[in-house]
Design a protein around this motif. Structure first.
Motif, PDB file in Angstrom:
ATOM      1  N   UNK A 188       3.764   2.308  11.750  1.00  0.00           N
ATOM      2  CA  UNK A 188       4.390   2.101  13.246  1.00  0.00           C
ATOM      3  C   UNK A 188       3.595   0.307  13.520  1.00  0.00           C
ATOM      4  N   UNK A 189       2.482   0.766  13.779  1.00  0.00           N
ATOM      5  CA  UNK A 189       2.056  -0.711  13.870  1.00  0.00           C
ATOM      6  C   UNK A 189       2.130  -1.469  13.620  1.00  0.00           C
ATOM      7  N   UNK A 190       2.350  -2.345  12.015  1.00  0.00           N
ATOM      8  CA  UNK A 190       3.413  -3.342  11.644  1.00  0.00           C
ATOM      9  C   UNK A 190       4.215  -3.290  12.338  1.00  0.00           C
ATOM     10  N   UNK A 191       5.030  -2.399  12.526  1.00  0.00           N
ATOM     11  CA  UNK A 191       6.619  -2.597  13.136  1.00  0.00           C
ATOM     12  C   UNK A 191       6.785  -3.583  14.260  1.00  0.00           C
ATOM     13  N   UNK A 246      10.646  -0.337   7.997  1.00  0.00           N
ATOM     14  CA  UNK A 246      11.234   0.943   8.627  1.00  0.00           C
ATOM     15  C   UNK A 246      11.570   1.959   6.520  1.00  0.00           C
ATOM     16  N   UNK A 247      11.779   1.756   6.585  1.00  0.00           N
ATOM     17  CA  UNK A 247      12.198   2.251   5.322  1.00  0.00           C
ATOM     18  C   UNK A 247      11.290   3.192   4.961  1.00  0.00           C
ATOM     19  N   UNK A 248       9.564   2.580   4.651  1.00  0.00           N
ATOM     20  CA  UNK A 248       8.404   3.250   3.867  1.00  0.00           C
ATOM     21  C   UNK A 248       8.116   4.320   5.352  1.00  0.00           C
ATOM     22  N   UNK A 249       8.357   3.792   6.363  1.00  0.00           N
ATOM     23  CA  UNK A 249       8.220   4.627   7.308  1.00  0.00           C
ATOM     24  C   UNK A 249       8.997   6.572   7.251  1.00  0.00           C
ATOM     25  N   UNK A 257       0.922  -1.057  -0.424  1.00  0.00           N
ATOM     26  CA  UNK A 257      -0.147  -0.042   0.123  1.00  0.00           C
ATOM     27  C   UNK A 257       1.250   0.924   0.122  1.00  0.00           C
ATOM     28  N   UNK A 258       2.115   0.884   0.790  1.00  0.00           N
ATOM     29  CA  UNK A 258       3.142   2.846   0.544  1.00  0.00           C
ATOM     30  C   UNK A 258       3.669   2.306  -0.621  1.00  0.00           C
TER      31      UNK A 258
END
Length: 197
Positions: A93-96, A123-126, A33-34
């Protein structure tokens, strides 16, 4: 489907996940999705976001999706980039957090490394999402700042008229008291001498 609705669907699905494999699958759904949101913003988003959006849109390696395919394929629009990116950052963040929980308790080495790979991707996408939000902040601060006042060119100082009593306009000194009466007979005698000649 609008980006924020897809993000909310992802958060709901993550919350409903009951197994470690379900959580890992939702992590890849979030990453896809990102990527889809990044692709959309790289083409249609604000100019300030397009560089980071292209980085977010870079294709990654995904597991087999199965018959349903990635949820991100339903993305049709990103109505409000700031709201969509904020929601996407929350999902990542919730996924991580969920992935760290799985990796810390599993004895399955293969699952552990899947979690590590998915954590890195999230993390990279965030990081990309946070960078895009910062760019939006900078743009909005620039719009809110009042314009600078106009600058006047320096020129010669305006000309001034000297004051009658200033040094630039000297006045004739006043005669000393008593001298006026003496000067009048002198002037008369001078005129008489001129006539005699």
């Amino acid at each position: 489907m609008e980006a924020e609705r897809l993000v909310q669907a992802g958060l709901h699905a993550l919350g409903e996940s009951r197994t470690a494999h379900d959580i890992v699958a939702e992590a890849w759904q979030a990453r896809a999705l990102a990527q889809a949101i990044g692709s959309h913003l790289a083409l249609c988003g604000p100019l300030e976001l397009r560089g980071e959006a292209r980085g977010l849109s870079e294709a990654g390696e995904y597991p087999a999706w199965g018959a349903a395919g990635p949820r991100a394929a339903r993305l049709t629009e990103v109505g409000d980039p700031r709201s969509a990116l904020t929601a996407l950052g929350e999902l990542l963040g919730e996924v991580g957090i969920a992935l760290v929980g799985v990796a810390s308790v599993t004895d399955d080495e293969g699952l552990y490394w899947q979690c590590m790979e998915a954590i890195d991707a999230a993390d990279e996408a965030g990081d990309r999402v946070r960078g895009m939000l910062r760019r939006l902040d900078v743009r909005e601060q620039g719009r809110a700042r009042p314009p600078d006042p106009p600058r006047h060119r320096a020129g010669p100082p305006p000309a001034t008229t000297p004051h009658p009593r200033s040094p630039a306009a000297p006045s004739r000194p006043a005669p000393e008291p008593g001298r006026e009466a003496d000067q009048a007979p002198d002037a008369e005698r001078g005129r008489e001498r001129a006539r005699d000649r």
